[in-house]
Design an enzyme around this catalytic site. Structure first.
Site, PDB file in Angstrom:
ATOM      1  N   ALA A 181      19.830   0.004  20.884  1.00 43.89           N
ATOM      2  CA  ALA A 181      20.897  -1.000  20.995  1.00 43.89           C
ATOM      3  C   ALA A 181      21.140  -1.801  19.697  1.00 43.89           C
ATOM      4  CB  ALA A 181      20.603  -1.923  22.171  1.00 43.89           C
TER       5      ALA A 181
ATOM      6  N   ASP B 111      18.922  -2.270  26.749  1.00 42.91           N
ATOM      7  CA  ASP B 111      20.240  -2.070  26.132  1.00 42.91           C
ATOM      8  C   ASP B 111      21.222  -3.138  26.571  1.00 42.91           C
ATOM      9  OD1 ASP B 111      18.962   0.760  26.044  1.00 42.91           O
ATOM     10  OD2 ASP B 111      20.619   0.755  24.619  1.00 42.91           O
TER      11      ASP B 111
ATOM     12  N   LYS C   8      16.659   2.822  29.045  1.00 40.11           N
ATOM     13  CA  LYS C   8      16.651   4.295  29.136  1.00 40.11           C
ATOM     14  C   LYS C   8      16.295   4.794  30.533  1.00 40.11           C
ATOM     15  CE  LYS C   8      17.567   6.577  26.597  1.00 40.11           C
ATOM     16  NZ  LYS C   8      18.942   7.096  26.571  1.00 40.11           N
TER      17      LYS C   8
HETATM   18  O1  MRU Z   1      19.837   6.367  24.135  1.00 41.63           O
HETATM   19  P1  MRU Z   1      19.079   5.520  23.156  1.00 41.63           P
HETATM   20  O2  MRU Z   1      18.049   6.282  22.404  1.00 41.63           O
HETATM   21  O3  MRU Z   1      20.011   4.737  22.251  1.00 41.63           O
HETATM   22  O4  MRU Z   1      18.320   4.486  24.073  1.00 41.63           O
HETATM   23  C1  MRU Z   1      17.500   3.510  23.482  1.00 41.63           C
HETATM   24  C2  MRU Z   1      16.791   2.675  24.472  1.00 41.63           C
HETATM   25  O5  MRU Z   1      16.918   2.862  25.667  1.00 41.63           O
HETATM   26  C3  MRU Z   1      15.992   1.526  23.959  1.00 41.63           C
HETATM   27  O6  MRU Z   1      14.930   1.249  24.814  1.00 41.63           O
HETATM   28  C4  MRU Z   1      16.925   0.306  23.881  1.00 41.63           C
HETATM   29  O7  MRU Z   1      18.007   0.557  23.046  1.00 41.63           O
HETATM   30  C5  MRU Z   1      16.266  -0.928  23.477  1.00 41.63           C
HETATM   31  S1  MRU Z   1      15.546  -0.751  21.918  1.00 41.63           S
HETATM   32  C6  MRU Z   1      15.607  -1.849  20.875  1.00 41.63           C
END
Ligand code: MRU
Length: 370
Positions: free
Chosen positions: A55, A244, A255
């Site tokens: 994110a 996110d 995720k």
């Molecule tokens: O699909 P992605 O790899 O962008 O998903 C990332 C995540 O789910 C992280 O846990 C989320 O962005 C928080 S990280 C700072």
């Protein structure tokens, strides 16, 4: 972050040329490659194809993407077109909208000839703030890890389970959920991380394990389904994940698979903490299940898998015939009641409307160290 002993950020401007550069995360862990991003189309492509992801890093890239667009054409219509192009890349992480709004507000207030420089300065500020924010999350989370560690046998490492990648590669540096882990390791607190592989894209096995290895943090990769089993056997002291989008009532979108970890954590009385920058709170919504758009990604991510052959080539193979339909939701929502605490740069808060109100109030006060 250090890779092969050299300091890096996940996104940066080359000191000699001023060119925007990223680490291409689609190639990790088998190949480390730096990629130049020279226009808004390349910035949008990098977000969409997940050359960069996570994110906060998506937000940082979008800010730089707008600056690149304005360097080519600083008109109102181009600012609007570029914002729309970048906003459409990935729907779930709210930092994307947040950083686009920030840069647009700065640029739109300037006469066109000054817009590219103004947008670039704002993008640089967003990146620098992200580094400071994530380091502060690390300090706040370290206090929690110390407390948990004090309750157990000091000879045994604190067992942390994490999902996906919420480390330096998901941010400009430090990470969110992994920042406290790095702080703990650097402070001499013994920690061990259970790394969920995180199908379908394997951000855990490919990125989190890569980061922890580079930093020298003891870790073990497990399949996504192992978490409940480990918790039942008392082998996890705390679950620590990123977010996110977090709602104003404390629901957490992260995720796909995060929710199942929260259920298992609740059933086994394992604390479940979410580390997040305040910029990933969506103050406009409360009900995460109904109101957060969940990105649906290409079915090829489920149907296929990539890896390195014994001959050293990276190849993609099919896991099952294309005739079987697939669904590929990229995120899920963990209702607030399963969240032990929200670890932010301003402290740890309850995942309740009152806790979130506490975050709003903390933002108005000067920062305090834990
Ligand atoms: O699909 P992605 O790899 O962008 O998903 C990332 C995540 O789910 C992280 O846990 C989320 O962005 C928080 S990280 C700072």
């Amino acid at each position: 972050m250090r890779i092969a002993g050299r300091p890096y950020r996940s996104i940066w401007l080359d000191a000699a040329t001023g060119q925007l550069q990223i680490i291409d995360q689609t190639l990790l862990p088998h190949r480390f490659e730096v990629r130049a991003i020279s226009d808004v189309a390349a910035a949008a492509e990098a977000i969409r194809t997940m050359r960069i992801r996570g994110a906060p890093l998506i937000g940082a890239m979008a800010a730089h993407g707008l600056a690149l667009a304005l360097a080519e054409d600083p008109s109102d219509s181009n600012l609007e077109r570029a914002s729309e192009e970048l906003s459409a890349t990935r729907p779930t992480a709210v930092n994307l909208r947040w950083s686009i709004d920030r840069v647009v507000a700065v640029a739109a207030a300037l006469p066109p000839p000054n817009r590219a420089a103004g947008a670039l300065a704002e993008a640089i500020a967003i990146c620098d703030e992200d580094v400071a924010t994530c380091e502060a999350i690390g300090d706040q989370g370290l206090a929690i890890l110390r407390e948990l560690s004090d309750k157990r046998d000091p000879k045994e490492p604190l067992q942390i389970l994490t999902h996906c990648n919420a480390g330096w590669l998901a941010t400009v540096d430090w990470g969110t959920a992994l920042a406290p882990v790095y702080k703990a390791h650097d402070a001499g607190l013994a920690v061990h991380v259970w790394v969920d592989e995180t199908r379908p894209r394997n951000q855990g096995a490919s990125l989190t394990a890569f980061e922890l290895r580079e930093h020298g943090v003891p870790h073990t990769v497990v399949v996504d389904n192992a978490g409940g089993h480990l918790m039942q056997r008392g082998r996890v002291d705390v679950v620590l994940v990123g977010s996110d989008r977090t709602t104003a009532a404390g629901d957490v979108c992260n995720k796909i698979g995060t929710y199942l970890k929260a259920l298992a954590a609740r059933d086994n009385e394992v604390p479940f903490y979410v580390a997040l920058p305040i910029s990933s709170i969506d103050w406009t919504i409360e009900d995460g299940l109904r109101e957060i758009p969940i990105e649906e990604r290409d079915g090829a991510e489920v149907r296929e898998i990539s890896g390195k052959t014994s001959a050293g080539r990276v190849e993609t193979v099919s896991l099952f015939p294309a005739e079987s339909p697939v669904e590929n939701p990229a995120f899920d929502v963990t209702p607030s009641e399963y969240v032990t605490g929200l670890v932010t740069e301003r402290g740890c808060f309850e995942a309740t409307p009152e806790g979130l109100q506490g975050i709003r109030e903390a933002v108005r006060r000067p920062p305090q160290t834990p």
